[in-house]
Design a protein around this motif. Structure first.
Motif, PDB file in Angstrom:
ATOM      1  N   PHE A  11      17.279  96.844  41.169  1.00  0.00           N
ATOM      2  CA  PHE A  11      16.645  97.895  41.891  1.00  0.00           C
ATOM      3  C   PHE A  11      17.103  99.287  41.296  1.00  0.00           C
ATOM      4  O   PHE A  11      18.151  99.407  40.729  1.00  0.00           O
ATOM      5  CB  PHE A  11      16.727  98.194  43.159  1.00  0.00           C
ATOM      6  N   ILE A  13      16.715 103.035  41.273  1.00  0.00           N
ATOM      7  CA  ILE A  13      16.726 104.155  42.274  1.00  0.00           C
ATOM      8  C   ILE A  13      16.947 105.622  41.544  1.00  0.00           C
ATOM      9  O   ILE A  13      17.874 105.931  40.834  1.00  0.00           O
ATOM     10  CB  ILE A  13      18.169 104.072  43.485  1.00  0.00           C
ATOM     11  N   THR A  35      20.924  99.041  40.574  1.00  0.00           N
ATOM     12  CA  THR A  35      21.889  98.246  41.382  1.00  0.00           C
ATOM     13  C   THR A  35      21.455  96.750  40.869  1.00  0.00           C
ATOM     14  O   THR A  35      20.194  96.648  41.038  1.00  0.00           O
ATOM     15  CB  THR A  35      21.742  98.460  42.645  1.00  0.00           C
ATOM     16  N   ALA A  37      21.131  93.723  42.496  1.00  0.00           N
ATOM     17  CA  ALA A  37      21.480  93.044  43.771  1.00  0.00           C
ATOM     18  C   ALA A  37      21.622  91.696  43.820  1.00  0.00           C
ATOM     19  O   ALA A  37      22.289  91.246  44.585  1.00  0.00           O
ATOM     20  CB  ALA A  37      20.188  93.325  44.725  1.00  0.00           C
ATOM     21  N   ALA A  56      29.141  89.096  52.316  1.00  0.00           N
ATOM     22  CA  ALA A  56      29.234  90.344  53.017  1.00  0.00           C
ATOM     23  C   ALA A  56      27.869  91.340  53.067  1.00  0.00           C
ATOM     24  O   ALA A  56      27.039  90.966  52.294  1.00  0.00           O
ATOM     25  CB  ALA A  56      30.505  91.114  52.124  1.00  0.00           C
ATOM     26  N   ASN A  57      28.131  92.490  53.576  1.00  0.00           N
ATOM     27  CA  ASN A  57      26.896  93.243  53.730  1.00  0.00           C
ATOM     28  C   ASN A  57      26.624  93.694  52.394  1.00  0.00           C
ATOM     29  O   ASN A  57      27.559  94.209  51.511  1.00  0.00           O
ATOM     30  CB  ASN A  57      27.295  94.441  54.648  1.00  0.00           C
ATOM     31  N   GLY A  58      25.361  93.657  51.947  1.00  0.00           N
ATOM     32  CA  GLY A  58      24.905  94.207  50.587  1.00  0.00           C
ATOM     33  C   GLY A  58      25.054  93.271  49.524  1.00  0.00           C
ATOM     34  O   GLY A  58      24.941  93.542  48.418  1.00  0.00           O
ATOM     35  N   LYS A  61      21.964  88.772  49.915  1.00  0.00           N
ATOM     36  CA  LYS A  61      21.106  87.821  50.699  1.00  0.00           C
ATOM     37  C   LYS A  61      19.919  87.882  50.859  1.00  0.00           C
ATOM     38  O   LYS A  61      18.990  87.089  50.540  1.00  0.00           O
ATOM     39  CB  LYS A  61      22.024  87.376  52.057  1.00  0.00           C
ATOM     40  N   SER A  62      19.648  89.077  51.544  1.00  0.00           N
ATOM     41  CA  SER A  62      18.281  89.355  51.836  1.00  0.00           C
ATOM     42  C   SER A  62      17.367  89.295  50.641  1.00  0.00           C
ATOM     43  O   SER A  62      16.172  88.879  50.725  1.00  0.00           O
ATOM     44  CB  SER A  62      18.062  90.736  52.614  1.00  0.00           C
ATOM     45  N   THR A  63      17.782  90.053  49.552  1.00  0.00           N
ATOM     46  CA  THR A  63      17.008  90.302  48.306  1.00  0.00           C
ATOM     47  C   THR A  63      16.852  88.737  47.755  1.00  0.00           C
ATOM     48  O   THR A  63      15.528  88.438  47.389  1.00  0.00           O
ATOM     49  CB  THR A  63      17.956  91.120  47.259  1.00  0.00           C
ATOM     50  N   GLU A 180      19.648  86.103  59.226  1.00  0.00           N
ATOM     51  CA  GLU A 180      20.326  86.523  60.554  1.00  0.00           C
ATOM     52  C   GLU A 180      19.567  86.250  61.876  1.00  0.00           C
ATOM     53  O   GLU A 180      19.128  87.178  62.617  1.00  0.00           O
ATOM     54  CB  GLU A 180      20.575  88.117  60.444  1.00  0.00           C
ATOM     55  N   HIS A 213      25.998  86.245  59.659  1.00  0.00           N
ATOM     56  CA  HIS A 213      27.351  86.868  59.590  1.00  0.00           C
ATOM     57  C   HIS A 213      28.295  86.052  60.616  1.00  0.00           C
ATOM     58  O   HIS A 213      29.520  86.379  60.606  1.00  0.00           O
ATOM     59  CB  HIS A 213      27.434  88.316  59.575  1.00  0.00           C
TER      60      HIS A 213
HETATM   61  N1  LIG Z   1      14.311  98.082  48.032  1.00  0.00           N
HETATM   62  C1  LIG Z   1      15.556  98.370  47.738  1.00  0.00           C
HETATM   63  N2  LIG Z   1      15.822  99.341  46.869  1.00  0.00           N
HETATM   64  C2  LIG Z   1      16.875  99.474  46.456  1.00  0.00           C
HETATM   65  N3  LIG Z   1      17.875  99.020  46.644  1.00  0.00           N
HETATM   66  C3  LIG Z   1      17.989  97.983  47.354  1.00  0.00           C
HETATM   67  C4  LIG Z   1      16.678  97.669  48.029  1.00  0.00           C
HETATM   68  N4  LIG Z   1      16.908  96.370  48.597  1.00  0.00           N
HETATM   69  C5  LIG Z   1      18.251  96.051  48.480  1.00  0.00           C
HETATM   70  N5  LIG Z   1      18.845  96.849  47.689  1.00  0.00           N
HETATM   71  C6  LIG Z   1      20.303  97.027  47.405  1.00  0.00           C
HETATM   72  O1  LIG Z   1      20.524  95.641  47.181  1.00  0.00           O
HETATM   73  C7  LIG Z   1      22.072  95.378  47.625  1.00  0.00           C
HETATM   74  C8  LIG Z   1      21.806  93.813  48.135  1.00  0.00           C
HETATM   75  O2  LIG Z   1      21.057  94.172  49.417  1.00  0.00           O
HETATM   76  P1  LIG Z   1      20.531  92.937  50.406  1.00  0.00           P
HETATM   77  O3  LIG Z   1      19.724  93.475  51.582  1.00  0.00           O
HETATM   78  O4  LIG Z   1      20.013  92.008  49.778  1.00  0.00           O
HETATM   79  O5  LIG Z   1      21.999  92.696  51.137  1.00  0.00           O
HETATM   80  P2  LIG Z   1      22.291  91.691  52.206  1.00  0.00           P
HETATM   81  O6  LIG Z   1      23.352  90.515  51.479  1.00  0.00           O
HETATM   82  O7  LIG Z   1      21.372  91.078  52.877  1.00  0.00           O
HETATM   83  O8  LIG Z   1      23.355  92.382  53.249  1.00  0.00           O
HETATM   84  P3  LIG Z   1      23.561  92.471  54.869  1.00  0.00           P
HETATM   85  O9  LIG Z   1      24.206  91.338  55.200  1.00  0.00           O
HETATM   86  O10 LIG Z   1      23.892  93.906  55.197  1.00  0.00           O
HETATM   87  O11 LIG Z   1      21.999  91.990  55.274  1.00  0.00           O
HETATM   88  C9  LIG Z   1      22.446  96.323  48.330  1.00  0.00           C
HETATM   89  O12 LIG Z   1      23.193  97.065  47.355  1.00  0.00           O
HETATM   90  C10 LIG Z   1      21.203  97.180  48.701  1.00  0.00           C
HETATM   91  O13 LIG Z   1      21.379  98.412  48.702  1.00  0.00           O
END
Ligand SMILES: Nc1ncnc2c1ncn2[C@@H]1O[C@H](COP(=O)(O)OP(=O)(O)OP(=O)(O)O)[C@@H](O)[C@H]1O
Ligand SMILES: [Mg+2]
Length: 331
Positions: A11, A13, A35, A37, A56-58, A61-63, A180, A213
């Motif tokens: 990503f 930014i 970043t 991701a 962990a958070n960030g 996973k969601s990406t 989740e 989680h």
């Molecule tokens: N649209 C976006 N633009 C910029 N950065 C992003 C975007 N989506 C995610 N990120 C960054 O990518 C990284 C991974 O985010 P992601 O949402 O995939 O984490 P996650 O494992 O799902 O976390 P969580 O457990 O908190 O849901 C993070 O640092 C987040 O800030």
């Protein structure tokens, strides 16, 4: 069924400067930070598997899930689901998959749940007979009947989540992505949601990718977990293996009458020579050891021979602790 190869997502930014002048500067500036991701992840998932995707958070996973569902396009690498590339065939791909983002409902806020379902039936062109059958099945396993006619905005979180699950399953997809699905739910509803997920997998052989989680979700639902940290894959294997490999770690905590001076204790260095990690804080002594190498009685005998112990407890390491340590790169 699902193949992920060297998947990467960056990503960009735009750099933000503070204040009003900063806002103008940011607007015209081309400076940005990147970043990663998701960073070079590969795995394959077979039909009918339930895989826990944790981190962990960030962690990313969601990406990853967004790339698998076609919402996001990778920066590098590929995903194929049922032989198709999801971000290239979003429309067709949608028919094969179901998605639940626990943090965000996909239901229509003002419509009764039942109408959301009929709308989805039309969108996915589900034949009447199949729809009836599927609705009967879903209302039973997810216990939807009590609130079927209520507008979504009046539903409790647990009811809404069950509604979201049903909505993702109306067209009986081959793959479901659950990001989740038990977040914020009470213990009883969590248990019901888990049971429903299990049932769907058993009845239809649905492939399920689950992020959570709550490691109880994983313990109950999947035997395979993939752990990611800061975008990178740390582990892909079964839960049992993690428990066997790392579950032999145990910990004893002792409270002593006097403040402990660790450097003056020969017993401490003896234990360290036997492979223990010994730390102390005031009158609290903590010993981490490997159950396969040393027994707690042996350790207690050593300690009690030297120190005036008033209390102690032995802690077994939970799967949660193990995963935490994997996150922190301690194992
Ligand atoms: N649209 C976006 N633009 C910029 N950065 C992003 C975007 N989506 C995610 N990120 C960054 O990518 C990284 C991974 O985010 P992601 O949402 O995939 O984490 P996650 O494992 O799902 O976390 P969580 O457990 O908190 O849901 C993070 O640092 C987040 O800030
Ligand atoms: Mg997430």
């Amino acid at each position: 069924m699902i193949t992920v190869e060297n998947l990467t997502k960056e990503f960009k930014i735009n750099k933000k400067y503070p204040g009003f002048k900063g806002a103008i500067k940011s607007f015209f500036s081309r400076e940005y930070t990147v970043t990663k991701a998701v960073d070079d992840i590969s795995f394959t998932i077979n039909k009918g598997e339930i895989v826990g995707y944790i981190g962990a958070n960030g962690a990313g996973k969601s990406t990853t899930i967004k790339m698998m569902t076609g919402i996001l396009t990778p920066t590098a690498g590929t995903v194929t689901v049922n032989g198709r590339v999801p971000y290239e065939n979003r429309q067709i791909n949608a028919r094969d998959i179901g998605v639940v983002f626990g943090q965000k409902t996909q239901l229509w806020w003002d419509l009764p749940l039942s109408e959301t379902f009929t709308l989805l039936k039309d969108i996915y062109e589900v034949p009447d007979e199949e729809y009836k059958k599927q609705m009967t099945f879903l209302s039973e396993v997810l216990e939807l009947n009590d609130f079927m006619l209520q507008p979504v905005r009046t539903l409790s979180l647990g009811q809404r989540m069950r509604g979201d699950l049903a909505a993702a399953l109306i067209h009986n997809p081959k793959v479901i992505y659950l990001d989740e699905p038990t977040i914020g739910l009470d213990v009883v509803v969590k248990e019901n949601v888990r049971k429903a997920i299990k049932k769907i997998n058993e009845v239809y052989g649905t492939t399920i990718i689950l992020t959570t989680h709550d490691l109880m979700d994983i313990e109950e639902l999947s035997s395979r977990i993939i752990i990611i940290d800061r975008g990178r894959m740390l582990y892909d294997g079964n839960l049992e293996h993690i428990k066997e490999t790392f579950g032999s770690q145990a910990e004893i905590e002792l409270i002593t009458k006097e403040v402990i001076q660790l450097e003056k204790l020969s017993m401490a260095s003896q234990l360290e020579r036997k492979g223990c990690a010994v730390t102390a804080e005031e009158n609290r002594l903590n010993i981490k050891y490997n159950k396969n190498q040393l027994s707690s009685t042996e350790i207690l005998k050593d300690v009690m021979g030297t120190l005036d112990v008033t209390d102690f407890k032995i802690k077994e390491v939970s799967i949660e602790d193990i995963v935490k340590r994997i996150y922190r790169n301690e194992v």
